[in-house]
Design a protein around this motif. Structure first.
Motif, PDB file in Angstrom:
ATOM      1  N   TYR A  49     -35.983  73.585 -36.072  1.00 61.12           N
ATOM      2  CA  TYR A  49     -37.186  73.803 -36.884  1.00 61.12           C
ATOM      3  C   TYR A  49     -36.755  74.304 -38.258  1.00 61.12           C
ATOM      4  O   TYR A  49     -35.972  75.251 -38.367  1.00 61.12           O
ATOM      5  N   CYS A  54     -38.215  75.728 -41.948  1.00 60.01           N
ATOM      6  CA  CYS A  54     -39.380  76.156 -42.725  1.00 60.01           C
ATOM      7  C   CYS A  54     -39.530  75.230 -43.917  1.00 60.01           C
ATOM      8  O   CYS A  54     -38.591  75.026 -44.696  1.00 60.01           O
ATOM      9  N   ASN A  71     -42.177  71.937 -41.356  1.00 56.91           N
ATOM     10  CA  ASN A  71     -43.613  72.172 -41.559  1.00 56.91           C
ATOM     11  C   ASN A  71     -44.000  72.026 -43.022  1.00 56.91           C
ATOM     12  O   ASN A  71     -43.160  72.108 -43.924  1.00 56.91           O
ATOM     13  N   CYS A  87     -45.627  79.493 -38.686  1.00 58.69           N
ATOM     14  CA  CYS A  87     -44.334  78.933 -38.288  1.00 58.69           C
ATOM     15  C   CYS A  87     -44.026  79.242 -36.821  1.00 58.69           C
ATOM     16  O   CYS A  87     -43.493  78.392 -36.105  1.00 58.69           O
ATOM     17  N   SER A 118     -43.579  75.940 -34.418  1.00 59.02           N
ATOM     18  CA  SER A 118     -42.273  75.711 -33.790  1.00 59.02           C
ATOM     19  C   SER A 118     -42.407  75.747 -32.265  1.00 59.02           C
ATOM     20  O   SER A 118     -41.851  74.909 -31.557  1.00 59.02           O
ATOM     21  N   ARG A 119     -43.220  76.680 -31.763  1.00 60.30           N
ATOM     22  CA  ARG A 119     -43.377  76.778 -30.300  1.00 60.30           C
ATOM     23  C   ARG A 119     -44.116  75.569 -29.743  1.00 60.30           C
ATOM     24  O   ARG A 119     -43.699  74.992 -28.737  1.00 60.30           O
ATOM     25  N   HIS A 130     -33.178  77.497 -36.031  1.00 60.52           N
ATOM     26  CA  HIS A 130     -34.251  77.678 -37.005  1.00 60.52           C
ATOM     27  C   HIS A 130     -33.585  77.815 -38.376  1.00 60.52           C
ATOM     28  O   HIS A 130     -32.667  78.611 -38.528  1.00 60.52           O
ATOM     29  N   GLU A 179     -41.568  86.219 -38.020  1.00 60.77           N
ATOM     30  CA  GLU A 179     -41.678  85.165 -36.989  1.00 60.77           C
ATOM     31  C   GLU A 179     -41.066  85.637 -35.681  1.00 60.77           C
ATOM     32  O   GLU A 179     -41.618  85.442 -34.601  1.00 60.77           O
ATOM     33  N   ALA A 223     -35.453  81.354 -31.325  1.00 64.98           N
ATOM     34  CA  ALA A 223     -34.429  80.330 -31.554  1.00 64.98           C
ATOM     35  C   ALA A 223     -33.080  80.956 -31.222  1.00 64.98           C
ATOM     36  O   ALA A 223     -32.875  82.145 -31.447  1.00 64.98           O
TER      37      ALA A 223
END
Ligand code: AMP
Ligand code: ZN
Length: 505
Positions: free
Chosen positions: A35, A37, A75, A227, A231-232, A242, A256, A281
């Motif tokens: 993931y 950001c 994202n 986020c 991500s989840r 991450h 987060e 993560a």
């Protein structure tokens, strides 16, 4: 498998959580879930932001090179990011919408498209999924409900996360105290300076362009919650890696992590899940800043350096990608026009080298095989280069060490040209410089202010060559001077046979 096939170096990555280099071992066999950001789409991205995505892309390409199936999520933050990461100020999107007299939705759509165009220019591959924050609001409200009683408290301005309800808050940043990094507690009633809003209630009498109903009133989710939830939802907790810029190591990612601890701890009602094991993560990775003379590049200070500006001045965007790869992602990288020009020259040399090989390979069919096939079958003179290349990128993405191996391959003698091309294609799968398709012509990006076309320049140079052949040096000089006056530098004897370049911009 031949006997002399080398054993590829295992992938090792620097984990900001432990501040050490660790062997990468995916949670699901052969599958890497990452993931990154993404941008807040209230403005253009500057080239410093783009470094974060070149880094994430290089990581993804390296994972693929090492044979992992990759699920990468990036994202798009189209709501919720305040003008200060430390949870104060205005919503960046609403502020930009007001300033530009457009709807926040239009602003988001416009800058998302601009961002994706820049990514394509840099040959950054599309992730498996783009998650757009406004499309996940119901899941964000669900997540907030899940942790509201155990980890949060309400204030008139919204629902706040109490950082004392999780173990080791701020462990990732290594610096968080009650004073934080000099954070000012501007919100009355906050229990700790570092507490942050996970739901922001729209102030009475006001309306936001982007707002939703929730148990804590009409409002919008907090950026950090977004986020954690996206991500989840897309990758499941825990996932493997991450990523983000190093500024996120201080506030956004610790927040987060705190939420991830809370969300994972709810079922068993602990609330005190250990941070290192339950951060959400396994590995947190951060690229360092692109800086200029004035310090960290930002949208508010100095010249706003966008990729478009580089192209307007005649620099191909992939020269910027190469500039990024020339530095290790954890080092600061200083941007200057001279550094960019040097990267462009290096890219020209690479492209010309590969073009030469392709010309020689005419008629020979070659294709880029899988890495394991290459490992087993590569020409003995090339095999060590593959081995060293793999070792370099597996060593926490040491691209500066990998690049000279590309040049060595191009220049290697007494090796069949098709084998060299196979290896170059394999290297380029990790580096993403488009070396097999990029041409000299592509690299001649016309500066925006240029007063003269390439065709006019070529025609003038042909007249000059003819004049010199007839020893009419006066005419030859005259043509050269008139070109200089129009912003064209004539480069007699250029080793790259580039002949001319535009000096405008
Ligand atoms: P933002 O749109 O502000 O959320 O930033 C997008 C990404 O760029 C984040 O991962 C930031 O950490 C990263 N970033 C911001 N400034 C820089 C910079 N000067 N150099 C490298 N990365 C940066
Ligand atoms: Zn984020």
């Amino acid at each position: 498998m031949s006997d002399d096939q080398h054993i590829p170096a295992p992938l090792r990555l620097f984990n900001s959580l432990t501040r050490s280099i660790e062997a990468f071992a995916p949670i699901e066999e052969n599958h890497a879930r990452v993931y990154s950001c993404g941008p807040t789409v209230y403005n253009y991205q500057h080239i410093g932001n783009m470094r974060a995505y070149v880094f994430a892309d290089t990581l993804g390409r390296t994972l693929a090179f090492k044979g992992y199936r990759l699920t990468h999520v990036i994202n798009i933050t189209d709501v919720g990011h305040l003008t200060s990461d430390a949870d104060q100020g205005d919503d960046k999107m609403e502020k930009a919408a007001a300033a530009q007299g457009q709807s926040a939705w239009d602003i988001a759509a416009f800058y998302t498209a601009e961002f994706k165009r820049d990514l394509a220019w840099l040959n950054v591959r599309d992730p498996a999924r783009w998650t757009v924050a406004t499309q996940y609001v119901p899941q964000m409200i669900e997540a907030a409900k899940q942790i509201a009683d155990t980890h949060c408290y309400e204030l008139p301005s919204g629902l706040y996360f109490d950082v004392s309800t999780v173990a080791d808050y701020g462990h990732l940043a290594r610096a968080v105290t009650e004073e934080g990094e000099g954070r000012i507690d501007e919100v009355e009633g906050k229990r700790h300076a570092a507490d942050f809003a996970i739901w922001r209630r729209t102030p009475q009498g006001e309306t936001r362009q982007m707002e939703w109903d929730s148990p804590w009133g009409r409002g919008a989710p907090g950026w950090h919650l977004e986020c954690s939830v996206m991500s989840r939802v897309e990758l499941g907790l825990p996932f493997d890696i991450h990523t983000g810029g190093i500024d996120h190591r201080e506030i956004h990612h610790p927040n987060e992590i705190a939420q991830n601890q809370a969300i994972q701890g709810f079922d068993s009602n602990h609330g005190h899940l250990d941070c290192a094991q339950n951060s959400g993560a396994r590995i947190w990775m951060h690229n360092n800043f692109l800086i200029d003379r004035g310090g960290k590049m930002s949208k508010s200070s100095g010249e706003f350096l966008r990729l478009q500006l580089l192209a307007d001045r005649g620099y191909h965007p992939l020269a910027y990608r190469l500039l990024c790869l020339q530095a290790h992602y954890r080092s600061e990288l200083e941007f200057s026009w001279d550094n960019l020009a040097a990267a462009l020259t290096r890219l020209k040399r690479l492209v010309m080298g590969v073009e030469g090989l392709k010309a020689r390979a005419e008629g020979v069919t070659w294709q880029s095989p899988r890495i394991d096939y290459l490992r087993a079958n590569l020409h003995p003179r090339l095999a060590p280069l593959l081995e060293q290349f793999e070792a370099a990128i597996a060593d926490d993405l040491m691209t500066p060490r990998a690049l000279p191996l590309l040049e060595e391959t191009i220049g290697m003698r007494k090796v069949p040209v098709d084998e060299k091309l196979c290896l170059i294609a394999a290297f380029d799968r990790a580096l993403g410089l488009n070396l097999l398709t990029l041409t000299r012509a592509d690299l001649r990006v016309q500066p925006k202010d240029a007063q003269i076309t390439p065709e006019e320049i070529e025609a003038a140079l042909e007249r000059r060559t003819a004049a010199r052949a007839e020893k009419d040096f006066a005419l030859s000089d005259e043509i050269r001077d008139s070109l200089i006056a129009r912003g064209v530098e004539v480069m007699d004897g250029d080793p790259l046979r580039w002949d001319w370049r535009l000096t405008l911009g």
